[in-house]
Design a protein around this motif. Structure first.
Motif, short mmCIF file in Angstrom:
data_model
loop_
_atom_site.label_atom_id
_atom_site.label_comp_id
_atom_site.label_asym_id
_atom_site.label_seq_id
_atom_site.Cartn_x
_atom_site.Cartn_y
_atom_site.Cartn_z
N ASP A 111 -15.73 39.21 33.45
CA ASP A 111 -15.95 37.81 33.12
C ASP A 111 -17.14 37.28 33.91
O ASP A 111 -17.05 37.06 35.12
N GLU A 112 -18.22 37.07 33.19
CA GLU A 112 -19.46 36.66 33.86
C GLU A 112 -19.40 35.21 34.34
O GLU A 112 -20.24 34.77 35.11
N LEU B 98 -13.43 45.85 29.44
CA LEU B 98 -13.91 45.00 28.34
C LEU B 98 -15.17 44.25 28.77
O LEU B 98 -15.16 43.55 29.78
N THR B 99 -16.24 44.40 27.98
CA THR B 99 -17.48 43.64 28.27
C THR B 99 -17.94 42.91 27.02
O THR B 99 -17.71 43.35 25.88
N GLY C 43 -22.60 36.60 26.06
CA GLY C 43 -21.37 36.42 26.84
C GLY C 43 -20.18 36.04 25.96
O GLY C 43 -20.29 35.94 24.72
N VAL D 262 -12.14 40.05 36.15
CA VAL D 262 -12.86 40.45 37.38
C VAL D 262 -14.32 40.02 37.30
O VAL D 262 -14.86 39.77 36.23
N LEU E 36 -25.40 40.65 34.78
CA LEU E 36 -25.86 41.98 34.38
C LEU E 36 -26.02 42.03 32.87
O LEU E 36 -25.31 41.33 32.15
N ALA F 276 -25.33 43.61 29.26
CA ALA F 276 -24.04 44.15 28.77
C ALA F 276 -23.90 45.64 29.09
O ALA F 276 -22.83 46.09 29.52
N1 SAH Z 1 -25.56 35.42 28.51
C1 SAH Z 1 -24.47 35.47 29.40
C2 SAH Z 1 -24.37 36.84 30.06
C3 SAH Z 1 -23.77 37.91 29.24
S1 SAH Z 1 -23.85 39.44 30.03
C4 SAH Z 1 -24.66 34.45 30.49
O1 SAH Z 1 -25.79 34.10 30.76
O2 SAH Z 1 -23.66 34.05 31.07
C5 SAH Z 1 -22.92 40.46 28.97
C6 SAH Z 1 -21.55 40.83 29.46
O3 SAH Z 1 -21.64 41.60 30.64
C7 SAH Z 1 -20.66 39.68 29.83
O4 SAH Z 1 -19.99 39.13 28.72
C8 SAH Z 1 -19.67 40.32 30.82
O5 SAH Z 1 -18.64 41.01 30.15
C9 SAH Z 1 -20.55 41.33 31.53
N2 SAH Z 1 -21.12 40.79 32.78
C10 SAH Z 1 -22.41 40.59 33.07
N3 SAH Z 1 -22.58 40.15 34.35
C11 SAH Z 1 -21.34 40.06 34.86
C12 SAH Z 1 -20.83 39.67 36.15
N4 SAH Z 1 -21.62 39.27 37.13
N5 SAH Z 1 -19.49 39.72 36.34
C13 SAH Z 1 -18.64 40.10 35.33
N6 SAH Z 1 -19.08 40.48 34.12
C14 SAH Z 1 -20.39 40.47 33.86
#
Ligand code: SAH
Length: 249
Positions: free
Chosen positions: A174-175, A197-198, A203, A221, A228, A230
């Motif tokens: 979960d970003e 799961l990503t 996002g 988490v 990051l 995806a």
């Molecule tokens: N555009 C979104 C980022 C998506 S990143 C934003 O700006 O918020 C793509 C996926 O990678 C996310 O949905 C998540 O599942 C994972 N991800 C990326 N960075 C993360 C982080 N720091 N912690 C947890 N999951 C992350």
């Protein structure tokens, strides 16, 4: 002179569908025959490793070649069948290059299955599972795995949650924060079947995040303070899972 075929990464290993066992013969099919005869310049008598996901790994000798076909005979078993830990990767499809990358690297990192999930913000409309599978096969061949991960047909997000096998926990990356660090959450979590799961480039949608957090099999988490991509997120989470609950520990 006959020999074991090697490429720069080590012994040539091929994934095949046919049964493997002492003295059994099989035709590699055109793709592998092209690779062996024209890319690797193999000759009759050369030996390669074979695996099919069921019968372990076998050393096989090329006994017959023609322009488009290659017959191999199994000589001896090199390894008993083994399985990777029970970990799936559920990922929102991304563009072609990162999707290929996810399939290859997740295979190297030892996932059992790749499950694309179509979330609300998923932009990619067509998921080429044949291509994903080809990438997984190649990565299994070069990484020494004895299985190829199953590549599943894409599922819509709601359907995925509705039909989810509840005994399998979901490590929800979960970003949006408000979640413990991944290693810490996993150290406190039970062993057993898991899935990482990503989300997609954009996002998860707030409604999706809320729905996930309501499920008792979901463990949200964080992967740290930086967002990051995806593909990076998927591989980082798989590596942490392998280190805490998988076969890296
Ligand atoms: N555009 C979104 C980022 C998506 S990143 C934003 O700006 O918020 C793509 C996926 O990678 C996310 O949905 C998540 O599942 C994972 N991800 C990326 N960075 C993360 C982080 N720091 N912690 C947890 N999951 C992350």
């Amino acid at each position: 002179m006959s020999s074991e075929l090697n490429h720069p990464g080590g012994k040539v290993r091929l994934y095949v569908e046919a049964p493997l066992g002492a003295g059994l013969r099989l035709d590699t099919g055109e793709g592998h025959a092209h690779y062996l005869l024209h890319v690797m310049r193999a000759k009759a008598g050369d030996r390669v490793g074979l695996f099919n996901g069921r019968d372990g790994e076998w050393l096989a000798r090329i006994v017959q070649t023609s322009k488009r076909a290659c017959v191999l005979e199994c000589e001896k078993q090199l390894a008993q069948q083994t399985e990777v830990p029970d970990l799936w990767l559920v990922f929102a499809p991304v563009k072609k290059t990162p999707a290929d990358y996810i399939a290859q690297k997740a295979t190297e990192l030892g996932v059992r299955a790749l499950q694309p999930v179509i979330t609300r913000r998923t932009i990619v409309s067509r998921v080429n599972i044949v291509r994903l599978r080809a990438n997984a096969v190649e990565a299994a061949e070069q990484s020494g795995r004895l299985t190829v991960p199953e590549v599943r047909a894409p599922l819509a997000f709601d359907k995925l949650l509705e039909t989810w096998p509840r005994e399998r926990r979901i490590l929800f990356c979960d970003e949006a924060g408000e979640a413990p660090p991944t290693a810490e959450a996993l150290r406190a979590a039970p062993k057993g079947p898991w899935a990482v799961l990503t989300g997609p480039e954009g996002g998860f949608d707030p409604a999706e995040r809320a729905a996930l957090r309501e499920c008792d099999f979901v463990v949200p988490v964080s992967l740290g303070a930086r967002i990051l991509r995806a593909d990076t997120a998927a591989l980082a989470a798989l590596a942490i899972w392998q280190a805490v609950l998988g076969d890296w520990c």
